[in-house]
Design an enzyme around this catalytic site. Structure first.
Site, PDB file in Angstrom:
ATOM      1  N   ASP A  74      -8.743  36.179 -53.754  1.00  0.00           N
ATOM      2  CA  ASP A  74      -9.746  37.178 -53.385  1.00  0.00           C
ATOM      3  C   ASP A  74      -9.572  37.533 -51.909  1.00  0.00           C
ATOM      4  O   ASP A  74      -9.412  36.638 -51.076  1.00  0.00           O
ATOM      5  CB  ASP A  74     -11.149  36.618 -53.645  1.00  0.00           C
TER       6      ASP A  74
ATOM      7  N   ASN B 187     -19.702  38.074 -63.493  1.00  0.00           N
ATOM      8  CA  ASN B 187     -20.856  38.957 -63.360  1.00  0.00           C
ATOM      9  C   ASN B 187     -20.693  40.206 -64.215  1.00  0.00           C
ATOM     10  O   ASN B 187     -19.590  40.741 -64.325  1.00  0.00           O
ATOM     11  CB  ASN B 187     -21.017  39.383 -61.895  1.00  0.00           C
TER      12      ASN B 187
ATOM     13  N   GLN C 166     -21.901  42.429 -60.112  1.00  0.00           N
ATOM     14  CA  GLN C 166     -20.579  42.997 -60.366  1.00  0.00           C
ATOM     15  C   GLN C 166     -20.363  44.182 -59.438  1.00  0.00           C
ATOM     16  O   GLN C 166     -21.156  45.127 -59.432  1.00  0.00           O
ATOM     17  CB  GLN C 166     -20.445  43.430 -61.827  1.00  0.00           C
TER      18      GLN C 166
ATOM     19  N   HIS D 146     -13.701  40.567 -64.685  1.00  0.00           N
ATOM     20  CA  HIS D 146     -12.939  39.578 -63.932  1.00  0.00           C
ATOM     21  C   HIS D 146     -13.752  38.302 -63.810  1.00  0.00           C
ATOM     22  O   HIS D 146     -14.974  38.313 -63.941  1.00  0.00           O
ATOM     23  CB  HIS D 146     -12.522  40.095 -62.557  1.00  0.00           C
TER      24      HIS D 146
ATOM     25  N   HIS E 107     -14.393  34.968 -61.287  1.00  0.00           N
ATOM     26  CA  HIS E 107     -14.209  34.338 -59.982  1.00  0.00           C
ATOM     27  C   HIS E 107     -13.972  32.848 -60.182  1.00  0.00           C
ATOM     28  O   HIS E 107     -14.751  32.180 -60.871  1.00  0.00           O
ATOM     29  CB  HIS E 107     -15.467  34.506 -59.115  1.00  0.00           C
TER      30      HIS E 107
END
Length: 136
Positions: A32, A88, A95, A101, A103
């Site tokens: 990230d 999320n 989100q 996706h 995390h």
């Protein structure tokens, strides 16, 4: 199917450079760019789905197997003290990119991060009413 105006589709499919940790025919796992902690990564499906509701059954079954594999490797290599797997759906839930996706967030003692909520105190009757709404 890939969505042309989706930044995560472009990253997942190698059109935009990333710090890739893993890649196969279905997913790319990247670091990230705005990490919550050292090693914070994202699992990006190569096929576009806005959120968990649009995710195919096949992709859903594969993504959590990959999350488990990546989390175990990250704990081993980063020597973190804990681990969050966060997903999320919708802006109100946090989100920020409309591409499903996950995390993967290694956690360290005193890292200053907090993923928590204030527990409610519903009565047994309220719990039962919600249970009925969901199952009936």
């Amino acid at each position: 199917m890939k969505k042309d105006d989706c930044i995560f589709c472009k990253i997942a499919n190698g059109e935009v450079p990333s710090k890739t940790l893993f890649e196969d025919e279905d997913f790319r796992v990247i670091l990230d760019l705005g990490p919550a902690a050292k090693g914070h990564a994202l699992i990006l499906p190569k096929e576009h789905a806005k959120d968990i509701y649009e995710l195919s059954q096949e992709t859903a079954s594969k993504v959590f197997v990959l999350a488990k594999k990546m989390a175990a490797r990250m704990v081993e290599k980063l020597h973190c003290d804990g681990f969050n797997v966060v997903q999320n759906n919708g802006e109100i839930a946090g989100q920020t990119v409309a591409h499903f996706h996950i995390h993967l967030i290694p956690r360290y003692q005193d890292d200053g991060q907090a993923i928590h909520w204030i527990p409610g105190t519903p009565s047994q009757e309220e719990l039962e009413a919600v249970r009925k709404l969901i199952v009936e």
